[in-house]
Motif scaffolding. Structure first.
Motif, mmCIF file in Angstrom:
data_model
loop_
_atom_site.group_PDB
_atom_site.id
_atom_site.type_symbol
_atom_site.label_atom_id
_atom_site.label_comp_id
_atom_site.label_asym_id
_atom_site.label_seq_id
_atom_site.Cartn_x
_atom_site.Cartn_y
_atom_site.Cartn_z
ATOM 1 N N GLN A 1 17.947 48.971 156.183
ATOM 2 C CA GLN A 1 18.276 49.364 157.557
ATOM 3 C C GLN A 1 18.026 50.864 157.794
ATOM 4 N N ASN B 1 15.651 52.677 160.564
ATOM 5 C CA ASN B 1 16.180 53.675 161.503
ATOM 6 C C ASN B 1 15.413 54.984 161.400
ATOM 7 N N ARG C 1 17.318 54.764 170.348
ATOM 8 C CA ARG C 1 18.264 54.044 169.498
ATOM 9 C C ARG C 1 18.311 52.557 169.840
ATOM 10 N N LYS C 2 18.271 52.309 171.144
ATOM 11 C CA LYS C 2 18.350 50.930 171.604
ATOM 12 C C LYS C 2 17.130 50.141 171.126
ATOM 13 N N ILE D 1 15.237 50.843 168.585
ATOM 14 C CA ILE D 1 15.301 50.681 167.134
ATOM 15 C C ILE D 1 16.205 49.508 166.772
ATOM 16 N N ARG D 2 17.363 49.440 167.469
ATOM 17 C CA ARG D 2 18.306 48.359 167.165
ATOM 18 C C ARG D 2 17.659 46.992 167.394
ATOM 19 N N GLN D 3 16.991 46.855 168.538
ATOM 20 C CA GLN D 3 16.361 45.581 168.875
ATOM 21 C C GLN D 3 15.237 45.263 167.895
ATOM 22 N N SER E 1 14.692 46.398 164.865
ATOM 23 C CA SER E 1 15.081 46.159 163.482
ATOM 24 C C SER E 1 15.717 44.777 163.345
ATOM 25 N N LYS E 2 16.415 44.361 164.407
ATOM 26 C CA LYS E 2 16.999 43.023 164.373
ATOM 27 C C LYS E 2 15.885 41.972 164.265
ATOM 28 N N HIS F 1 17.800 39.941 156.770
ATOM 29 C CA HIS F 1 19.000 40.405 157.483
ATOM 30 C C HIS F 1 20.233 40.431 156.582
ATOM 31 N N SER G 1 20.130 43.828 154.405
ATOM 32 C CA SER G 1 19.759 45.062 155.119
ATOM 33 C C SER G 1 20.499 46.286 154.588
#
Lengths: 301, 244
Positions: free
Chosen positions: B97, B101, B111-112, B114-116, B118-119, B128, B131
């Motif tokens: 993870q 990032n 950030r948003k 990246i979150r989406q 990486s998911k 997952h 991670s």
């Protein structure tokens, strides 16, 4: 004068490197240790060349015990590690001279053994080893590993990262060395090189999956294999992966290798399924398993 | 594959003194194409790639990558391509993870985003559940798959893959190629080098460099016909052998 390992275990802290490794290499044999990065190949080499002690098990090299007779082993084997480990600041000739001297011999004494390898790099004998191309480094390393006329030669991934032409030439060199009576243990991650060995051990995650002649390993593949092709490879793979009767599906060059779960399999039925999934230009034809099919089947278990 | 060029190279040359490492090569690569860039060790592949990704200045010739000129816009090229080398380039001491990032941040993703991203990547990679594991503890094949996902984070138009599968086990090697097919299917152009000749067969078109020049460039099927052989391996051996 071969190699023998029985029940060799080795762990690094909690990480198991190899487990219960048992195999024999006959005198004069060209034996391949075939497996991907991290399979444990280098650990086996380091144990056999007396650079690493096993946790359990016994092994002999050229009839000598790896623990009791470690000094004698070091004098009678040649070792070419995976990483280039000659002196980068010495010239080609100085490196060769250095290794000859260490082993109490001279270049002249055993020159006939390395002649056809060393001649290829002799024009560069005054160049520093660090300035050589990859292919030339490899030839120099092999010359240095042979200069004391070893009974057993250990080659750890000599062809990794090497192009197909240079790989072919390297294997031709090995075959010539074998004819001189040297026992050779060689490792490689390229499965197609298995066919060039007398016998092979397939290894993954520290364990041996199979030991046999290369063709025998392939012949034991338990399923009928088909070459399947369509105009859209990605869609073909996806469609086959979702097909309820699929046993395995792997891309192989221009084809996909397909095996079916059923005892009786009709190609027409698969053809129809693929057509109704919107694929065009479909061909389905029986083919033979190759060493990678065998490896993947064994690795699954 | 669309009829739109994302790489255009004309007489591109790189000389080191009198030695021409890359000698007037010309080719085009189309959007969504899987382009195999083959050659023996020392044939000039790496030198050519360095010019295309904007880290080495050509001696002469022209090259456009994603509409940007290699002489005047190397920074724009770097922002619009992904690159993955044969040496694993993620941080061993960071978790899966954390690596995502970090590289997402480097590429300037929010950030948003990246979150989406990486998911999605972690689900696709089946990673997952791991991670929070250190990347250094993963098998090579997993690292390489993760590395490829990271190279795609900023949705580059082209990804350059320099021997991505060397030493990787046969199953993971194939999973890696499925990821390549998928990316190409979604319109990403793949520029890949490999020493596995079966992988050359997976490419839409293949070029073979010999001593600084492109000696052959076509679909694997046409190359095999042209050289009257059954496999790309034989094509390669024939080409590189004839030049001596």
């Amino acid at each position: 004068m071969g190699i023998s390992l029985s029940n060799i275990d080795k762990s690094y802290k909690k990480q198991i490197a190899v487990r219960n490794i048992t195999f024999d290499v006959n005198p004069g044999e060209l034996f391949g240790l075939i497996g991907p990065d991290g399979a444990g190949k280098t650990t086996i080499f380091r144990i056999l060349t007396t650079l690493l002690l096993p946790d359990n098990g016994k092994a002999t090299v050229a009839g000598l015990d790896i623990i009791k007779d470690y000094k004698a082993i070091r004098n009678s084997v040649g070792y070419m590690p995976g990483r280039f480990s000659l002196y980068q600041d010495l010239t080609v000739e100085e490196n060769l001279n250095f290794f000859a001297t260490i082993f109490g011999t001279t270049i002249a004494e055993n020159y006939d053994l390395i002649k056809d390898i060393y001649e290829q790099i002799a024009p560069f004998k005054d160049r520093r080893a660090g300035k050589l191309s990859g292919g030339m480094k490899q030839k120099l390393a092999l010359s240095c590993a042979l200069i004391h006329k070893p009974k057993v030669l250990f080659l750890d991934e000599p062809t990794t990262g090497v192009d197909p032409v240079s790989r072919k030439e390297f294997w031709e060199m090995l075959k010539r060395l074998q004819k001189r009576g040297i026992t050779i243990l060689v490792s490689t991650p390229y499965m197609d090189e298995a066919a060039l060995c007398d016998r092979i051990a397939l290894i993954q995650d520290g364990e041996i999956l199979a030991i046999d002649m290369p063709q025998a390993v392939v012949n034991k593949f338990p399923k009928d294999i088909y070459n399947v092709k369509a105009d859209n490879m990605y869609k073909l793979i996806q469609t086959l992966q979702r097909y309820e009767h699929t046993y395995s599906v792997f891309p192989f060059g221009e084809f996909v290798h397909y095996t079916d779960k059923r005892v009786i399999f009709k190609t027409a039925e698969l053809q129809q399924h693929l057509e109704s999934s919107g694929l065009n230009g479909i061909t389905i034809a029986p083919t033979h398993a190759d060493i990678e099919d065998a490896f993947m089947e064994l690795a699954k278990k | 594959m669309k009829n739109e060029n994302v790489i255009e190279v004309e007489n591109l040359t790189k000389a080191f003194g009198a030695f021409k490492a890359v000698n007037a090569i010309s080719f085009e690569v189309k959007k969504g194409e899987i382009f195999g860039f083959l050659g023996a060790n020392g044939a000039g592949k790496t030198t050519a790639i360095k010019m295309l990704i904007g880290i080495s200045h050509p001696t002469s010739g022209k090259a456009k990558v994603v509409d940007f000129d290699v002489y005047t816009q190397p920074e724009a090229i770097k922002r619009n391509i992904g690159y993955m080398s044969q040496r694993f380039a993620l941080y061993d001491d960071l978790t899966v993870q954390e690596n995502i990032n970090f590289f997402g941040g480097i590429y300037g993703l929010s950030r948003k985003a990246i979150r989406q991203k990486s998911k999605d990547s972690l689900v696709e990679l089946g990673m997952h559940e791991i991670s929070s594991k250190l990347v250094g503890s993963l098998p090579l094949g997993w690292k390489q798959k993760l590395s490829f996902s990271v190279a795609l984070l900023h949705e580059p138009k082209i990804v350059f893959l320099d021997e991505p599968t060397g030493g990787v086990d046969p199953i993971t090697r194939r999973q890696f190629w499925e990821m390549i097919y998928k990316a190409a299917d979604q319109g990403t152009t793949i520029f890949v080098t490999t020493h596995y000749m079966d992988e050359a067969e997976y490419c839409d078109r293949v070029s073979i460099m010999v001593e600084g020049k492109i000696e052959a460039l076509d679909t694997p099927k046409n190359l095999k016909q042209q050289f009257k052989v059954a496999s790309m391996n034989e094509v390669f051996l024939k080409l590189a052998r004839n030049i001596e």
